[in-house]
Design an enzyme around this catalytic site. Structure first.
Site, PDB file in Angstrom:
ATOM      1  CD  GLU A  69      -5.596  -0.221   2.606  1.00  0.00           C
ATOM      2  OE1 GLU A  69      -5.378  -1.239   3.312  1.00  0.00           O
ATOM      3  OE2 GLU A  69      -6.101  -0.271   1.478  1.00  0.00           O
ATOM      4  CB  SER A 105      -9.108  -2.608   4.171  1.00  0.00           C
ATOM      5  OG  SER A 105      -9.543  -3.799   3.588  1.00  0.00           O
ATOM      6  NE  ARG A 134      -3.633  -2.397   0.038  1.00  0.00           N
ATOM      7  CZ  ARG A 134      -3.269  -3.474  -0.666  1.00  0.00           C
ATOM      8  NH1 ARG A 134      -2.204  -3.468  -1.440  1.00  0.00           N
ATOM      9  NH2 ARG A 134      -3.987  -4.557  -0.622  1.00  0.00           N
TER      10      ARG A 134
HETATM   11  C1  LIG Z   1     -15.714  -1.185  -1.383  1.00  0.00           C
HETATM   12  C2  LIG Z   1     -14.224  -0.936  -1.492  1.00  0.00           C
HETATM   13  C3  LIG Z   1     -13.373  -2.007  -1.716  1.00  0.00           C
HETATM   14  C4  LIG Z   1     -11.995  -1.795  -1.829  1.00  0.00           C
HETATM   15  N1  LIG Z   1     -11.178  -2.859  -2.048  1.00  0.00           N
HETATM   16  C5  LIG Z   1      -9.858  -2.668  -2.170  1.00  0.00           C
HETATM   17  C6  LIG Z   1      -8.977  -3.776  -2.428  1.00  0.00           C
HETATM   18  O1  LIG Z   1      -9.398  -4.915  -2.565  1.00  0.00           O
HETATM   19  N2  LIG Z   1      -7.647  -3.522  -2.516  1.00  0.00           N
HETATM   20  C7  LIG Z   1      -7.133  -2.267  -2.386  1.00  0.00           C
HETATM   21  O2  LIG Z   1      -5.913  -2.110  -2.501  1.00  0.00           O
HETATM   22  N3  LIG Z   1      -7.935  -1.209  -2.139  1.00  0.00           N
HETATM   23  C8  LIG Z   1      -9.281  -1.381  -2.038  1.00  0.00           C
HETATM   24  N4  LIG Z   1     -10.090  -0.314  -1.803  1.00  0.00           N
HETATM   25  C9  LIG Z   1      -9.498   1.029  -1.593  1.00  0.00           C
HETATM   26  C10 LIG Z   1      -9.353   1.884  -2.864  1.00  0.00           C
HETATM   27  O3  LIG Z   1     -10.295   1.518  -3.855  1.00  0.00           O
HETATM   28  C11 LIG Z   1      -7.943   1.782  -3.436  1.00  0.00           C
HETATM   29  O4  LIG Z   1      -6.972   2.241  -2.520  1.00  0.00           O
HETATM   30  C12 LIG Z   1      -7.804   2.578  -4.746  1.00  0.00           C
HETATM   31  O5  LIG Z   1      -6.562   2.286  -5.334  1.00  0.00           O
HETATM   32  C13 LIG Z   1      -7.886   4.099  -4.541  1.00  0.00           C
HETATM   33  O6  LIG Z   1      -8.032   4.701  -5.814  1.00  0.00           O
HETATM   34  P1  LIG Z   1      -8.807   6.085  -5.993  1.00  0.00           P
HETATM   35  O7  LIG Z   1      -8.693   6.479  -7.406  1.00  0.00           O
HETATM   36  O8  LIG Z   1     -10.174   6.016  -5.437  1.00  0.00           O
HETATM   37  O9  LIG Z   1      -7.890   7.025  -5.113  1.00  0.00           O
HETATM   38  P2  LIG Z   1      -8.344   8.154  -4.107  1.00  0.00           P
HETATM   39  O10 LIG Z   1      -9.102   7.550  -2.989  1.00  0.00           O
HETATM   40  O11 LIG Z   1      -9.002   9.250  -4.849  1.00  0.00           O
HETATM   41  O12 LIG Z   1      -6.924   8.635  -3.579  1.00  0.00           O
HETATM   42  C14 LIG Z   1      -6.122   7.768  -2.788  1.00  0.00           C
HETATM   43  C15 LIG Z   1      -4.719   8.397  -2.672  1.00  0.00           C
HETATM   44  O13 LIG Z   1      -4.112   8.397  -3.954  1.00  0.00           O
HETATM   45  C16 LIG Z   1      -3.777   9.734  -4.355  1.00  0.00           C
HETATM   46  N5  LIG Z   1      -4.014   9.799  -5.808  1.00  0.00           N
HETATM   47  C17 LIG Z   1      -5.138   9.465  -6.502  1.00  0.00           C
HETATM   48  N6  LIG Z   1      -4.918   9.602  -7.812  1.00  0.00           N
HETATM   49  C18 LIG Z   1      -3.640  10.036  -7.963  1.00  0.00           C
HETATM   50  C19 LIG Z   1      -2.827  10.368  -9.086  1.00  0.00           C
HETATM   51  N7  LIG Z   1      -3.259  10.278 -10.341  1.00  0.00           N
HETATM   52  N8  LIG Z   1      -1.559  10.775  -8.843  1.00  0.00           N
HETATM   53  C20 LIG Z   1      -1.084  10.903  -7.578  1.00  0.00           C
HETATM   54  N9  LIG Z   1      -1.808  10.610  -6.482  1.00  0.00           N
HETATM   55  C21 LIG Z   1      -3.079  10.174  -6.683  1.00  0.00           C
HETATM   56  C22 LIG Z   1      -4.681  10.646  -3.550  1.00  0.00           C
HETATM   57  O14 LIG Z   1      -4.109  11.916  -3.404  1.00  0.00           O
HETATM   58  C23 LIG Z   1      -4.765   9.862  -2.243  1.00  0.00           C
HETATM   59  O15 LIG Z   1      -3.628  10.099  -1.455  1.00  0.00           O
HETATM   60  C24 LIG Z   1     -11.472  -0.492  -1.696  1.00  0.00           C
HETATM   61  C25 LIG Z   1     -12.342   0.599  -1.478  1.00  0.00           C
HETATM   62  C26 LIG Z   1     -13.708   0.370  -1.399  1.00  0.00           C
HETATM   63  C27 LIG Z   1     -14.632   1.536  -1.181  1.00  0.00           C
END
Ligand SMILES: Cc1cc2nc3c(=O)[nH]c(=O)nc-3n(C[C@H](O)[C@H](O)[C@H](O)COP(=O)(O)OP(=O)(O)OC[C@H]3O[C@@H](n4cnc5c(N)ncnc54)[C@H](O)[C@@H]3O)c2cc1C
Length: 303
Positions: free
Chosen positions: A297, A227, A177
């Site tokens: 996380e 999570s 992560r």
């Molecule tokens: C129902 C559910 C299930 C999930 N299951 C999993 C799973 O199985 N495994 C897992 O790893 N995660 C899981 N997640 C968490 C999440 O989906 C992941 O961490 C995902 O990768 C976050 O992506 P996001 O685009 O939503 O990022 P955001 O939530 O928008 O941002 C997360 C972080 O990344 C940064 N960020 C986003 N985009 C960029 C970019 N282009 N450049 C630089 N920084 C950036 C943001 O500033 C922030 O710090 C789950 C979440 C939910 C709600």
């Protein structure tokens, strides 16, 4: 006025319709929680994104890159800066042989389905992760035995100073992560994934299996950020929380999910404060009972 002049510059770069004032962040996070961002900007190209970051830096205004907001908790008072959302816009996809080039705003779910359609295997693990490619790379998102590290060949990132860097898998330093992107505050513009040839029916079958596993085990019927805690070495966060007797524990509208104790869910009217109080209580109880530190996380913004 400093803010007004920044607003005007951002409108010139992105178009006025793509710069919103006081945008409620509960509309842009899967937790459905969060007060307003002072400015909310939607660049549609790498050039607009670079211009936006440069303008914020020059104005001395904080900025924050948002993907799908599926791993972020925004405070009730919101964020006094510029949220730059890449999801919905920077979404180009190019497939050539076993290589898949994806802009940062593409949803992983979409990428996994496109890969399956092209007969490419390797991205099945990501088919239920509700994040964008950018967010997934920063977090080295993973599930069911796979992670971004397994499939990424290189990524194009931008530094805060606007310099473009093409980083190889090794240079991305993808760990549990985490990544160099998170540590250095880079912005992901795109990623090049390297997949393998496979059979579409088999790939889709595996994705369906994973979908069923998620639906059975995770509280997908409630808003959450997945999570809440990282997996502590040698333990599972959800099991520790359950063994601490916290299953279903509530603070206001926030609850330790009964279905999966590793998830904090929003029962409908949770505030960010409810969630943070609940998280602190869980951390204290687990520390006191088992001597294990639970590290969040989920990222926080505006606290
Ligand atoms: C129902 C559910 C299930 C999930 N299951 C999993 C799973 O199985 N495994 C897992 O790893 N995660 C899981 N997640 C968490 C999440 O989906 C992941 O961490 C995902 O990768 C976050 O992506 P996001 O685009 O939503 O990022 P955001 O939530 O928008 O941002 C997360 C972080 O990344 C940064 N960020 C986003 N985009 C960029 C970019 N282009 N450049 C630089 N920084 C950036 C943001 O500033 C922030 O710090 C789950 C979440 C939910 C709600």
């Amino acid at each position: 006025m400093k803010n007004e002049s920044l607003y005007n510059t951002l409108c010139e770069i992105n178009g006025a319709e793509n710069v919103l004032r006081n945008e409620p962040m509960n509309k842009h996070t899967t937790f459905r929680i969060g007060g307003p961002a002072r400015l909310f900007c939607l660049p549609r190209s790498a050039a607009q994104l670079a211009g936006t970051v440069e303008a914020c830096e020059k104005a001395g205004m904080s900025w924050y890159i948002l993907g799908n907001g599926s791993n972020v908790l925004v405070s009730d008072s919101g964020y006094d800066g510029v949220v730059i959302q890449l999801f919905h816009n920077m979404e180009a996809v190019r497939i050539e042989g076993c290589l898949m080039e994806l802009e940062a705003g593409v949803l992983l779910v979409k990428a996994a389905h496109l890969a399956a359609k092209a007969g490419l295997t390797g991205l099945e693990f990501a088919s239920g992760i509700p994040g964008t490619v950018g967010g997934a790379l920063v977090m080295n998102a993973g599930a069911y035995g796979g992670e971004m590290k397994d499939v990424v060949r290189e990524a194009l990132v931008m530094t805060k100073e606007g310099k473009l860097l093409r980083l190889s898998r090794e240079e991305l330093e993808l760990g549990y992560r985490t990544s160099i992107i998170a540590r250095k505050g880079y912005v992901v513009l795109s990623a090049l994934l390297e997949l393998k040839e496979g059979l579409q029916t088999e790939i889709e079958g595996r994705m369906q299996e994973l979908k069923e596993a998620r639906t059975t085990k995770q509280p997908l019927e409630y808003p959450s950020a997945g999570s809440t805690f990282k997996r502590p070495a040698g333990y599972f966060a959800g099991k520790l929380i359950m063994d601490a007797g916290l299953r279903g524990y509530r603070v206001g509208g926030a609850e330790v999910s009964e279905k999966h104790c590793g998830f904090v869910i929003n029962r409908g009217d949770a505030t960010a404060e409810d969630v943070m109080k609940l998280i602190r209580h869980v951390q204290t109880e687990v520390r006191d009972k088992f001597g294990v530190e639970l590290e969040m996380e989920v990222k926080t913004l505006g606290f």
